[in-house]
Design an enzyme around this catalytic site. Structure first.
Site, PDB file in Angstrom:
ATOM      1  N   ASP A 113     -16.865 -26.312  53.477  1.00  0.00           N
ATOM      2  CA  ASP A 113     -17.565 -27.440  54.104  1.00  0.00           C
ATOM      3  C   ASP A 113     -18.979 -26.972  54.440  1.00  0.00           C
ATOM      4  O   ASP A 113     -19.164 -26.066  55.249  1.00  0.00           O
ATOM      5  CB  ASP A 113     -16.809 -27.860  55.361  1.00  0.00           C
ATOM      6  N   HIS A 161     -17.017 -32.303  53.227  1.00  0.00           N
ATOM      7  CA  HIS A 161     -16.983 -32.471  54.677  1.00  0.00           C
ATOM      8  C   HIS A 161     -15.762 -33.242  55.153  1.00  0.00           C
ATOM      9  O   HIS A 161     -15.518 -33.312  56.350  1.00  0.00           O
ATOM     10  CB  HIS A 161     -18.261 -33.213  55.076  1.00  0.00           C
ATOM     11  N   SER A 166     -16.640 -34.595  62.174  1.00  0.00           N
ATOM     12  CA  SER A 166     -17.939 -33.923  62.263  1.00  0.00           C
ATOM     13  C   SER A 166     -18.390 -33.830  63.722  1.00  0.00           C
ATOM     14  O   SER A 166     -17.672 -33.274  64.551  1.00  0.00           O
ATOM     15  CB  SER A 166     -18.944 -34.676  61.385  1.00  0.00           C
TER      16      SER A 166
END
Length: 512
Positions: free
Chosen positions: A447, A476, A215
């Site tokens: 995502d 994710h 991320s």
């Protein structure tokens, strides 16, 4: 944001690609780095009540400059952890881990990641975690924010689409950070965190470090490789941030991404229509969800047993969070049922327990301010790059985004505290395609936090430096999510250095 909002490459010299003219001189930086002392390993900081930790983990600290333009000036501490490699002649070095956020603590990440890795990787690397500067136990920062939750950070417009209250809230947060955290908060940036990583490398006695970022951590990794290309070994980036969009445009694709991810949860709810009553098709579930969100925008519903009232923004933020994990989709469906019952005044005891579970506040971590992640979320997203300040333009874009993508209701285009933030101390680090081919990009097709398009954007920015592995999956997280294709590519790269010769599309998703 990546934002989990969670969990990172370039070859030009730092003075050319890294920063503007105010960046620290390379010679001074190298000299200061050379003086970094080794880490003294010992007991890790106290955990929050009920939390657990891998007993093999040890911790220490590294002193780093607050401002790298003044390497001899004020120092701050960065907390570091280590889970040693399994005893073997196959040890390659260090795999530094970052779980994203922005502003997630990472001291316990090695213990979380280790069970997902095969013996070959555990024998090759010491797993090293760290709390990024300003986060957790690394000189934690606080703005004294009233609402430290994601609901307070994600600016959903009012029921009628107005952003007036958002403007006031954004300005107040910026003013509070300026008053309480002060001028020093401007130095808690991604670029300086990357420089801290190189201090960690030196303190570990390593010529190079490998890195796995998820991320927001993918952006941190690309910044590190851009500043220190000669020190980056093997880099895995999972759930990716497009470096060209940092940060004012990082949410541009969120509306589209939500429209593509939401049906995964709606299918789960539709399959349980007899028990949940949310609709028997994806379209029916979606319509009921949108109607419920609109209703809660106008009439919040008090949550029994808590001081909270369920609002439209709260419903949407919980939905966003639970969509990050495939295994939480059944919980999300039950949450929608409970939210509908709460709004209708027909909340069952079982549904009430679901709400209490979802809204249970995590226990505090000793020594860490309650608003630490929220503070550092703002410090990074606002301090890495300049944001526009035209309020009318935010209102226009929010209205357009709200009309185009009902599921996100205009939030991705809305105004943040960053519109009222001080000017960044330096320009964003420039990411290019120059440098060694040493990066593996892992990206899910659906995502909702770091959309597919942003993974492609990073891939295009890195060019031949990177290999791309895409998974026909939602959520994710990409590795260890049911695709042998993804997992084998990742383990092969970490253990042998071999990257796929061309883009890989993994469709072999199996429920875990």
């Amino acid at each position: 944001m990546g934002f989990t909002v969670a969990t990172a490459a370039c070859g030009a010299a730092p003075e050319e690609d890294a920063t503007n003219g105010d960046a620290p001189p390379v010679v001074a930086e190298a000299a200061a780095t050379a003086a970094t002392s080794r880490i003294t390993w010992g007991k890790c900081p106290a955990l929050a009540e009920g939390a657990s930790r891998d007993p093999r983990l040890t911790c220490g600290t590294v002193k780093v400059p607050l401002d790298y333009r003044d390497p001899g000036g004020e120092k701050i501490e960065v907390a570091v952890s280590k889970l040693p490699a399994a005893k073997s002649r196959d040890r390659r070095g260090v795999l530094l881990l970052n779980p994203g956020g922005p502003a997630l603590a990472g001291l316990d990440t090695p213990g979380v990641v280790a069970p997902t890795l095969p013996p070959s990787v555990l024998a090759a690397y010491d797993l090293v975690g760290f709390d990024p500067r300003g986060v957790g136990h690394s000189t934690p920062q606080s703005c004294g924010l009233d609402d430290p939750s994601l609901v307070g950070l994600f600016p959903y417009p009012a029921a009628d689409g107005s952003i007036t209250a958002n403007v006031d809230h954004a300005r107040a947060d910026a003013e509070r950070c300026a008053a309480n955290a002060g001028e020093k908060l401007r130095y808690f940036t991604t670029a300086n965190t990357a420089r801290d990583m190189d201090r960690i490398r030196t303190a570990l006695g390593e010529k190079k470090i490998s890195y796995w970022g998820q991320s927001y951590g993918t952006y941190l990794g690309t910044v590190y490789e851009s500043l220190f290309p000669e020190h980056a070994d093997r880099v895995v980036l999972e759930g990716n941030v497009d470096p060209a969009k940092v940060w004012a445009h990082a949410t541009d694709n969120w509306g589209k991404a939500m429209s593509e991810r939401f049906p995964d949860a709606a299918k789960v709810a539709a399959a349980q229509h007899a028990a949940l009553g949310l609709g028997s098709t994806v379209d029916e579930v979606t319509r009921k969800y949108l109607a419920l969100a609109d209703r809660l925008d106008r009439t919040p519903a008090p949550v029994p047993g808590t001081p909270l009232a369920l609002t439209g923004p709260m419903l949407r933020t919980v939905t966003y969070s639970l969509l990050l994990h495939n295994e939480s989709l059944p919980v999300l469906a039950r949450f929608w049922k409970a939210a509908a019952g709460l709004a209708d005044g027909t909340l069952s005891e079982a549904d009430g327990q679901v709400l209490q579970q979802v809204f249970a506040a995590p226990p505090p971590t000793p020594g860490v301010p309650a608003d630490n992640q929220a503070t550092m979320f703002l410090a990074l997203t606002c301090g890495d790059a300049q944001w526009p300040g035209n309020v009318d333009e935010y209102a226009r874009r929010t209205a357009e985004d709200r009309a185009a993508w009902p599921l996100t209701a205009g939030m991705p285009a809305n105004i943040w505290a960053c519109a009222f933030w001080p000017e960044p101390v330096e320009e964003p680090v420039r990411v290019t395609g120059r440098g060694p081919r040493n990066t593996l990009i892992l990206q899910n097709r659906r995502d909702n936090a770091t959309p597919w398009e942003d993974g492609i954007g990073l891939y295009e920015a890195l060019g031949k430096r990177a290999a791309f592995v895409g998974a026909d999956n939602g959520g994710h997280y990409v590795y260890n999510q049911g695709s042998t294709c993804v997992d084998e590519a990742t383990v092969t790269f970490l253990t042998t250095g071999r990257l796929p010769d061309k883009e890989v599309e993994c469709a072999d998703i199996a429920p875990r």
